[in-house]
Design a protein around this motif. Structure first.
Motif, short mmCIF file in Angstrom:
data_model
loop_
_atom_site.label_atom_id
_atom_site.label_comp_id
_atom_site.label_asym_id
_atom_site.label_seq_id
_atom_site.Cartn_x
_atom_site.Cartn_y
_atom_site.Cartn_z
N SER A 198 -10.15 6.93 1.66
CA SER A 198 -8.87 5.67 1.17
C SER A 198 -9.18 4.33 1.99
O SER A 198 -8.70 3.35 1.84
N GLY A 244 -0.35 8.73 -7.24
CA GLY A 244 0.04 7.56 -6.17
C GLY A 244 0.67 7.99 -4.85
O GLY A 244 1.30 9.14 -4.92
N ASP A 289 3.11 3.89 1.05
CA ASP A 289 2.56 3.54 2.26
C ASP A 289 3.59 3.72 3.40
O ASP A 289 4.85 3.92 3.05
N HIS A 310 0.10 3.07 -3.16
CA HIS A 310 -1.35 3.03 -3.40
C HIS A 310 -1.69 4.26 -4.36
O HIS A 310 -1.28 5.19 -4.37
N GLU A 323 -7.46 6.28 -5.46
CA GLU A 323 -8.55 5.81 -6.30
C GLU A 323 -9.99 6.50 -6.36
O GLU A 323 -10.76 6.42 -6.59
N HIS A 335 -3.60 -5.09 1.48
CA HIS A 335 -1.94 -4.85 1.58
C HIS A 335 -1.84 -3.23 1.76
O HIS A 335 -2.71 -2.61 1.37
N GLY A 336 -0.86 -2.89 2.28
CA GLY A 336 -0.60 -1.51 2.67
C GLY A 336 -1.62 -0.94 3.95
O GLY A 336 -1.97 -1.73 4.52
N ARG A 349 -4.09 1.32 3.52
CA ARG A 349 -4.99 1.91 2.76
C ARG A 349 -5.91 0.67 1.83
O ARG A 349 -5.34 -0.33 1.74
N LYS A 350 -7.28 1.21 1.84
CA LYS A 350 -7.72 -0.15 1.01
C LYS A 350 -7.94 0.27 -0.64
O LYS A 350 -8.01 -0.60 -1.31
N PHE A 351 -7.25 1.45 -0.88
CA PHE A 351 -6.92 1.63 -2.46
C PHE A 351 -5.87 0.52 -2.79
O PHE A 351 -5.18 0.18 -2.03
N VAL A 352 -5.99 0.25 -4.14
CA VAL A 352 -5.22 -0.63 -4.67
C VAL A 352 -3.52 -0.45 -4.25
O VAL A 352 -3.36 0.65 -4.34
N PHE A 353 -3.10 -1.40 -4.21
CA PHE A 353 -1.40 -1.48 -3.81
C PHE A 353 -0.78 -1.85 -4.79
O PHE A 353 -0.97 -2.92 -5.28
#
Length: 435
Positions: free
Chosen positions: A24, A262, A265, A272, A275, A327-328, A330-334
């Motif tokens: 993540s 999903g 957070d 998130h 991904e 954002h959030g 994690r580096k997974f898209v938020f």
């Protein structure tokens, strides 16, 4: 920031949790390389055996040189999967002979004919493994007693969560076939520490408990995992649930056709996309082009671990606002605010975009409103909106005023008798579309 690993996790479980945390936090280039490798492995495995995607992609063998090439493949829509054999109503996107599949489920059918989904043992193991991201975020470990408040019918619901809890070593408590009152009794007698349900059902159990003289805040529930509808990432709804139960809410997003995609957070601001297991794309509502940061978009997902019933570039119909960096937790898209609503439920009332999540945020800000229902219909070319509320104060004019202030929209709000609006353990029926 590392997720807090429960102290009672064993070494193997702690290592697995640490690996999920590592994934993540992958930098974008490393994440893209991971996704491309997983995607090409899946394509090699399913082609040419999967007749649906062999025809759809127009070839029996395909390997992509980069993720950018994915955009050249066709979208998949739910209507594409609705074809079935007339005898057994089997899904059209199966890769293997049906004898290899071990799980049969259907979609909820809230938006049309239920869609059958099948999973192999390997696919179901992937569901269970992916759900562990959610259990990590909720802080659930082997010592937790997890109460699953849903019907355990063919709708996939929390079936995968049940098996994920068992795999983690937690105590999974089913409650299919019980009334809400009976569920509260079982929740107390079982010593449950966590509950899994929809946001609306978490609130409904509060009403039932109040009528029975039970204080949910004293029931011992510490964690609540919600899914199935917007609410877990809607601040007013989330706060109302947490205040009622005196417990921490974790949101989750998933779909029967796609998988458990999903995880919320820690601050409850959104979801998130997981991904490491899904490739996410975002199609801007206004232009139909790839969405920019924060732009309203439809979520498009490609599952990477469900080879027996794959979906490639699946248009989920969920409307979101993606945030791509910073954002959030994690580096997974938020997805800011989680799922805002569905593309087929978005209203344009006299030029104002209205989402179910926006109505949730406003109406759940009134503690005296127990339940509500929004009905939309079309008068000529214009959408019209009427909202019924079970309001302990019987003063709908103050709700009308708040809607006008917050949305810039004048709409009819009427009070209805307490208990007259429908309740459900599954997805709520608060939104009635008569267009």
């Amino acid at each position: 920031m590392m997720e807090q690993i429960p102290a009672h996790m064993d070494g193997h479980a702690a290592a697995a949790s640490a690996e999920r945390e590592r994934l993540s936090q992958l930098p974008p280039a490393e994440l893209a390389a991971w996704q491309l490798q997983r995607l090409n492995r899946m394509l090699a495995a399913i082609l040419p055996a999967n007749q649906f995607y062999r025809k759809r992609l127009g070839q029996e063998s395909l390997q992509l040189a980069s993720l950018e090439e994915l955009a050249g493949l066709p979208f998949t829509a739910k209507s594409d999967l609705n074809g079935s054999d007339h005898q057994h109503h089997l899904p059209v996107n199966l890769t293997w002979p049906v004898e290899r599949y071990v799980r049969y489920h259907r979609t909820s059918g809230t938006l049309g004919q239920p869609l059958v989904v099948l999973d192999t043992a390997e696919d179901w193991a992937w569901w269970v493994a992916t759900w562990q991201f959610v259990l990590d975020a909720a802080g659930i470990g082997a010592g937790d007693r997890c109460f699953l408040a849903f019907g355990f019918g063919p709708f996939i619901g929390f079936w995968s969560a049940f098996d994920a809890i068992v795999a983690r070593g937690g105590l999974a408590i089913p409650s299919g076939g019980l009334s809400s009152r009976a569920r509260i009794d079982l929740l107390q007698s079982s010593g449950a520490t966590a509950i899994f349900c929809t946001p609306s059902y978490a609130l409904h159990l509060g009403s039932v408990a109040s009528e029975a003289g039970t204080d949910l805040a004293r029931c011992g529930i510490q964690r609540i995992v919600v899914a199935g509808e917007p609410g877990g990432s809607v601040p007013a709804t989330r706060q109302r649930i947490e205040s009622l139960w005196q417990a921490k809410v974790t949101d989750h997003g998933g779909a029967s056709e796609v998988g458990p995609w999903g995880v919320g957070d820690r601050r409850g601001r959104g979801l998130h996309v997981i991904e490491s297991e899904f490739i996410a794309e975002f199609i801007a509502v206004d232009s139909g082009l790839p969405a920019s940061d924060g732009e309203l978009a439809e979520l498009v997902l490609t599952s990477l671990g469900r080879w027996g019933a794959p979906v490639i570039r699946y248009r989920t119909g969920d409307l979101v606002r993606p945030r791509f960096a910073g954002h959030g937790d994690r580096k997974f898209v938020f997805l800011e605010g989680g799922v805002l609503g569905r593309a087929d439920q978005m209203l344009v009332v006299r030029g104002v975009n209205v989402f179910p999540s926006a109505l949730d945020q406003i109406l759940h800000g009134f503690p005296e409103i127990v339940e509500y229902r929004a009905t939309v219909w079309r008068d000529g070319q214009l959408d019209q909106l009427r909202i019924e509320v079970e309001d302990r104060l019987g003063r709908p004019e103050r709700v009308e005023q708040e809607l006008r202030l917050r949305l810039g929209l004048r709409t009819e709000v009427v009070s209805v008798p307490p208990g007259s609006l429908p309740r459900s353990e599954g997805k709520s029926r608060r939104f009635v579309d008569q267009r």
